[in-house]
Write a protein that holds these residues in place. Structure first.
Motif, PDB file in Angstrom:
ATOM      1  N   ALA A   1       3.228   8.949  -6.429  1.00 21.19           N
ATOM      2  CA  ALA A   1       3.539  10.319  -6.102  1.00 21.19           C
ATOM      3  C   ALA A   1       4.910  10.614  -6.954  1.00 21.19           C
ATOM      4  O   ALA A   1       5.173  11.650  -7.508  1.00 21.19           O
TER       5      ALA A   1
ATOM      6  N   ARG B   1       4.559   8.249   1.092  1.00 25.13           N
ATOM      7  CA  ARG B   1       3.909   6.945   1.180  1.00 25.13           C
ATOM      8  C   ARG B   1       2.521   7.267   1.568  1.00 25.13           C
ATOM      9  O   ARG B   1       1.790   6.398   1.688  1.00 25.13           O
ATOM     10  N   PHE B   2       2.120   8.757   1.530  1.00 22.56           N
ATOM     11  CA  PHE B   2       0.937   9.192   2.212  1.00 22.56           C
ATOM     12  C   PHE B   2       0.210   9.779   0.806  1.00 22.56           C
ATOM     13  O   PHE B   2       0.934  10.323   0.418  1.00 22.56           O
ATOM     14  N   SER B   3      -1.116   9.569   0.919  1.00 23.26           N
ATOM     15  CA  SER B   3      -1.858  10.132  -0.398  1.00 23.26           C
ATOM     16  C   SER B   3      -3.161  10.591   0.156  1.00 23.26           C
ATOM     17  O   SER B   3      -3.731   9.976   0.856  1.00 23.26           O
TER      18      SER B   3
ATOM     19  N   GLN C   1      -3.379   6.664   7.723  1.00 19.06           N
ATOM     20  CA  GLN C   1      -2.690   5.943   6.759  1.00 19.06           C
ATOM     21  C   GLN C   1      -1.340   5.507   7.372  1.00 19.06           C
ATOM     22  O   GLN C   1      -0.468   4.739   7.020  1.00 19.06           O
TER      23      GLN C   1
ATOM     24  N   HIS D   1       0.874  -1.071   0.020  1.00 20.84           N
ATOM     25  CA  HIS D   1      -0.021  -0.082   0.060  1.00 20.84           C
ATOM     26  C   HIS D   1       0.947   1.305  -0.156  1.00 20.84           C
ATOM     27  O   HIS D   1       0.630   2.303  -0.693  1.00 20.84           O
TER      28      HIS D   1
ATOM     29  N   ARG E   1      -5.203  10.645  -2.096  1.00 17.56           N
ATOM     30  CA  ARG E   1      -6.373  10.381  -2.861  1.00 17.56           C
ATOM     31  C   ARG E   1      -6.707   8.700  -2.393  1.00 17.56           C
ATOM     32  O   ARG E   1      -7.253   8.103  -2.721  1.00 17.56           O
ATOM     33  N   CYS E   2      -6.109   8.521  -1.270  1.00 17.07           N
ATOM     34  CA  CYS E   2      -6.214   7.264  -0.708  1.00 17.07           C
ATOM     35  C   CYS E   2      -7.672   6.667  -0.140  1.00 17.07           C
ATOM     36  O   CYS E   2      -8.215   7.668   0.335  1.00 17.07           O
TER      37      CYS E   2
ATOM     38  N   GLU F   1       2.480   1.611  -3.305  1.00 16.23           N
ATOM     39  CA  GLU F   1       1.549   2.029  -4.299  1.00 16.23           C
ATOM     40  C   GLU F   1       1.394   3.478  -4.259  1.00 16.23           C
ATOM     41  O   GLU F   1       1.556   4.258  -5.378  1.00 16.23           O
ATOM     42  N   HIS F   2       1.177   4.124  -3.183  1.00 15.22           N
ATOM     43  CA  HIS F   2       1.387   5.660  -3.067  1.00 15.22           C
ATOM     44  C   HIS F   2       2.592   6.185  -3.322  1.00 15.22           C
ATOM     45  O   HIS F   2       2.516   7.348  -4.110  1.00 15.22           O
ATOM     46  N   ARG F   3       3.653   5.548  -3.144  1.00 17.96           N
ATOM     47  CA  ARG F   3       5.055   6.223  -3.557  1.00 17.96           C
ATOM     48  C   ARG F   3       5.244   6.234  -5.210  1.00 17.96           C
ATOM     49  O   ARG F   3       5.853   7.064  -5.441  1.00 17.96           O
TER      50      ARG F   3
ATOM     51  N   THR G   1      -0.468   1.817   6.088  1.00 18.35           N
ATOM     52  CA  THR G   1       0.535   1.749   5.244  1.00 18.35           C
ATOM     53  C   THR G   1       1.876   1.422   6.008  1.00 18.35           C
ATOM     54  O   THR G   1       1.869   1.706   7.020  1.00 18.35           O
TER      55      THR G   1
END
Length: 261
Positions: A143, A162-164, A231, A135, A166-167, A138-140, A235
């Motif tokens: 970004a 690693r934080f988003s 998150q 997870h 749009r999560c 995916e964010h990374r 994550t």
């Protein structure tokens, strides 16, 4: 052309605009999606690809309905027969998603008990294997695309957040108060179908609100602060090989998007 070479080539083109991507982490890999395509890269090196469903234009333009269409479309890689979930897993997910709607008509004690069981079952499904790490990967990867740092991220020289905003965690954190508020202050006389109507409207309204705040980054960081905080639980810091799994899925989607034009 492998993923690393494609990402390097893509970055060198200096494309002014890139497609808006989303993603989904699984225990054994990462799904990346655009409006038209999806791709799943597994930790075992496998790659699967497919097309996203296209809803009628009238629904995509209709307030409230467009949010539900977008939400259901984002889950299509899981539920398609040729998608990333196996038969038993698809049945489990369908049961978990529809249970709250069906149980809205059940006695309170039964709905509460089933709700706890469903919640713990979904948590177990979400937390299995390397899901939390993938997870973060995916964010990374997303970004890295948005910051134009794909090559650096692939090589481990850059580590985008690693934080988003749009999560899906942010969406869930936003949905809870909307659903509680809607159920508490429902203006019409209660009927047998009221819980179902409130649940569907809460989903639709949350999607509208979610899309609105994402178009205003400063506001989003305030409104979505609870989700961003969550998150830290949903994550984990991914390894480089896990980041590359997410980037492989991302490259597959970008390749098809660029070929489509």
């Amino acid at each position: 052309m492998d993923a690393a070479a494609f990402l390097t080539q893509f970055e060198e083109r200096k494309t002014p605009q890139v497609p808006r991507l989303g993603g989904m982490a699984r225990a054994n890999g990462v799904v990346m999606v655009s409006e038209r395509y999806w791709a799943f890269a597994g930790i075992d090196g496998t790659l699967r690809e497919g097309r996203m469903p296209v809803a009628p234009r009238s629904l995509r333009a209709l307030p409230l309905a467009r949010g539900l269409v977008r939400l259901s479309g984002s889950l299509s890689p899981l539920f398609k027969r040729e998608g990333v979930a196996r038969g038993r897993e698809r049945l489990f997910l369908i049961a978990a998603i529809t249970a709250p709607l069906v149980l809205a008509f059940a006695p309170n004690w039964l709905g509460l008990t089933a709700g706890f069981v469903t919640t713990f079952a979904l948590l177990g499904w979400l937390l299995r294997g390397r899901t939390l790490y993938l997870h973060g990967a995916e964010h990374r990867a997303i970004a890295a695309l948005e910051e134009r740092r794909l090559r650096e991220t692939w090589n481990g020289f850059a580590r985008p957040s690693r934080f988003s905003l749009r999560c899906g965690t942010n969406f869930a954190a936003l949905l809870l108060p909307v659903a509680i508020f809607g159920g508490r202050f429902w203006p019409l006389p209660a009927t047998a179908v009221t819980p179902l109507v409130v649940s569907v409207l809460a989903l639709a309204l949350t999607m509208e609100l979610w899309q609105l705040v994402q178009s205003l980054p400063r506001l989003a960081r305030v409104v979505l602060l609870p989700g961003l905080g969550l998150q830290r639980l949903t994550t984990r810091e991914p390894r480089l090989d896990e980041t590359r799994v997410a980037l492989t899925a991302l490259a597959a989607v970008l390749r098809r998007e660029t070929a489509h034009g």
